[in-house]
Every structure is written in C-alpha cells, then in structure tokens.
Design a protein around this motif. Structure first.
Motif: not given
Length: 437
Positions: A248-268
């Motif tokens: 198992l693993w987790s994201v440095e800085g918090g797993n929620k960074l994946v959500c905010s990053g995908l939001l920007k990547l999708a230009n939403a």
C-alpha cells in the motif's frame, strides 16, 4: 498489517451535456455547428477522475463544469494539527490501483515515504495478537495460532484480485456494461455475483478458515475499514482484506492532490454549488434535464443539460439534497442503507495502561485494532504520520505527545477520550458518512 482502506467513493454528482452529434461520433473532438459539450460533477476522486477521462475522450471542445459544495478532494481530505497536515479521509492506495499510479506519474506527484510501525489486536482485556520485528517469527506465530487459515485467506484474496484486474483490459478496449451485475459477471462469473449476496463469514468458513482466525483477524479488519462485522457481503469483505496487505502507498503532500491535479489537467471550471433538483424537459426529439443548484445556500439557479448522470448515494439514510421532479414513472427508492463512521484526530499521549502496558516505553505498537466486543467503543487507534515526511522524520513514541487517528461508530465523548488518552488531549473530529451497510 491492516491499515485504513482507501475509500474512493464520495459524494459526487456527474452531469454530462452532449449534443446528439457528439453521442454519435464519440471519437471526434470537433462538433460542427454544435455548442461545446458541458460536463459537471463533484470534485472527489470519482468526479475529478471522470473529468480527466472525458477530457481525454472528447478533446478540448468539451466544456467541463465541476459542481462541488465543499472542498476539492471529497473523502480524500487532510486536517492540520500542530502545523502539520494529516490524512483525515482515504489514507492508503493499493498497489494494483493502476489508475492512481498513472495519475501520480502524469501529475508529477511523488509517493510518500513509508514509516514502519507494528500492529496489535486488542480484545478489550488484553492484546491477543502482536506483530514483531521479524517476519518469519510472525509467520510462525500465525501458523501456531491459526493453522493454515492465513494461507487459505491469502490465496483467496489474490485469486479475487487477479480476476478483478480484468477491468483494466475492458476499459482499455472501451467495453461498457449496463449494470453492476453484468460487470461483476464478466470479471468473476457467477462467483462474484454470489459473493455480493452472502456474508463474508460464510465464504470464509466454506474456504476452511477457522472461527478463531475470523474473530481475531478478519473481524478487526472489517471494523477498521468499514465499521462493520463479518456479516458484510463477501465481495466487499475481500476488497477490505486486500486493503490490509502490505503493498500500500500514499501520495506525498496528501492524496487529495490527485483530485486538484486532475481538475487542472482536465481544464475544468470549479463551481462552489449544491445541486438541489433534477427534472426532465421535452424539447423536440431530444430529451433534456433541468438542473437546479444554489451557490450560497439561498440563491437558486437553473441550467439545462442533455444528459444527467447522478453518482451519489441516494438512499434514505443519506441526505444528498437532490430532489427529482416530474419523472414518469417516479424514481423508486434505492435499497440499502448508509451509516456514519467517525475519525477522531487526537494530539496527546496514548494511555497504554488501557491496553495492558503500564509503562508506555514498553508499548511497541503504532496501530491497535479491536475485536468485536460490546465494551469496546472504538474500532482502532493508530499513530499517524504527516503527509510530508522529511528524511530525518521518526514516529513519535508512546511516552511522547503524538498524533493519533481513532475510528469509532459514534463521536467519542470526554470520558472515552480520557480512557484512551492521558489528560487533556487536543482533538478534532472528522465525520465520514458514506459507508454502506
């Protein structure tokens, strides 16, 4: 050993506005003579990942609107204690979650450094099982106490996960299913369907797993992961057991960074709004839907969509705030219930005497899981590490003030906090409300 299973399900609303020409030509990123398609959804991991995939599929002509009444991340959330951020929601990710691995790579994020810590199981009176620093000794202890039950369980979980991994091939080839039953049948045949309809305990007994192993190992894992017992459906139980593995693993800085990053990547476009109503409209041959929402809790606004997909719990036990009007026939109530689970973040000194260790210096465990006993008011207590771990970081010892996460069915009262922690702990409660029964 068991840790909090990452739950990716959160309160999200998926709204998809597509013109008929887009629906007929899904491979085209240009829609001649048609307005840009609009897509809106919640900003949890499900919603933001969907935004990302739809952007990939439909290209730059699609306008993506994200409706989110709270913070981006949904169940993937952090809380600040003593100037450090800690995971308060979904905290771990399985190594076989290929989508999350791809997201981390594409967003340029990093894996958080793992900090070792031992696990124990507590029955309300004493520690009945404890992890040591020696892997072979732990294996021998499992065999001595439970026979080959742990081997049978491991093989069973691995077989299920191997079949479930077929879903990535289906997605890569664009396969879709009209129901969850069809999806499960394609992955594991009638066996997967049956696993959704029978208790986990029955499946394990049939597998040859001992009752002692079920009570002392399986039940504590179900309590910490889903706040339930071994009567949970077998398929859900298998997923929970997969989340008790070591890969198992987790994201440095918090797993929620994946959500905010995908939001920007999708230009939403992010809209801080609560969806309040959905009702069908008839405009020519194409059906549309009118969606109502509020941006400040009072001002009501409306927008029209061609397609609306709702991906949020709609059971009576969950208050989604969404009302469906003028549907014919009316939408039937969904079966099943959801229950409250509470995560309490505590900064203080763990009362190791409660677990049978009067001297905190002799308490070697970072996590304590509990068996299903009426006198136990909590499911687990664990020393947690911040989302950013420096090279010189070390986990706090029990004789030091540390940060702990306690899972429980209900909010802890003052007496219960005094039982688990020495005087005057600082605590913050984070409610998790989306666990199905």
């Amino acid at each position: 050993m068991p840790r909090c299973w990452l739950l990716t399900a959160g309160l999200l609303l998926l709204l998809l506005l597509l013109s008929p020409s887009v629906l007929c030509d899904a491979g085209s990123s240009q829609v001649d003579g048609a307005p840009p398609a609009k897509i809106g959804k919640g900003a949890g991991i499900g919603g933001t990942a969907t935004a990302h995939f739809l952007r990939q599929h439909f290209g730059p002509e699609v306008q993506i609107d994200v409706f989110e009444k709270a913070e981006v991340g949904g169940r993937l959330a952090t809380i600040t204690v003593n100037h450090n951020d800690y995971e308060s929601g979904g905290s771990i990710i399985h190594s076989l979650n290929l989508h999350m691995q791809d997201f981390v790579k594409e967003l340029g994020l990093k894996y958080r450094r793992n900090v070792a810590g031992k696990t124990a199981v507590f029955n309300g009176a004493e520690v009945v099982l404890e992890e040591t620093d020696w892997y072979l000794l732990d294996l021998f202890g499992l065999w001595w106490r439970y026979g080959i039950s742990f081997l049978r369980l491991q093989m069973w979980v691995e077989e299920i996960m191997e079949k479930f991994m077929r879903i990535y091939k289906y997605q890569a080839h664009g396969y879709a299913f009209s129901s969850v039953e069809e999806l499960l049948a394609s992955l594991g045949g009638s066996g997967f369907i049956n696993m959704t309809q029978r208790p986990l305990s029955d499946s394990l007994v049939e597998l040859g797993v001992s009752q002692r192993f079920i009570h002392e190992i399986i039940a504590p894992i179900m309590r910490v992961n889903y706040n339930q017992n071994v009567s949970i459906p077998a398929f859900v139980g298998a997923v929970s057991l997969a989340g008790a593995q070591t890969n198992l693993w987790s994201v440095e800085g918090g797993n929620k960074l994946v959500c905010s990053g995908l939001l920007k990547l999708a230009n939403a476009n992010l809209l801080q709004a609560q969806v309040t109503s959905i009702s069908p409209l008839r405009t020519g041959e194409a059906g549309q839907y009118q969606l109502g929402f509020t941006t400040d809790g009072e001002t009501q606004s409306e927008v029209v969509y061609d397609v609306v997909v709702v991906a949020t719990p709609l059971q009576d036990s969950v208050t989604s705030g969404i009302h469906f009007h003028n549907f014919s026939p009316p939408l039937a109530p969904l079966p099943g219930d959801y229950q409250h689970t509470v995560a309490t973040i505590v900064h203080g000194y763990l009362n190791t005497s409660f677990f049978g260790f009067p001297d905190p210096r002799l308490f070697p465990f970072a996590r304590v899981l509990t068996m299903d006993a009426p006198e136990l008011f909590f499911n687990s207590a664990a020393s947690v590490c911040p989302v950013n771990i420096s090279a010189g970081f070390r986990r706090k010892q029990p004789q030091e003030a540390g940060v702990y996460k306690v899972f429980s069915p209900r909010p802890l009262d003052k007496a219960q906090l005094k039982t688990l922690f020495r005087p005057r702990p600082y605590h913050t409660t984070h409610h998790l409300e989306d666990l199905p029964q």
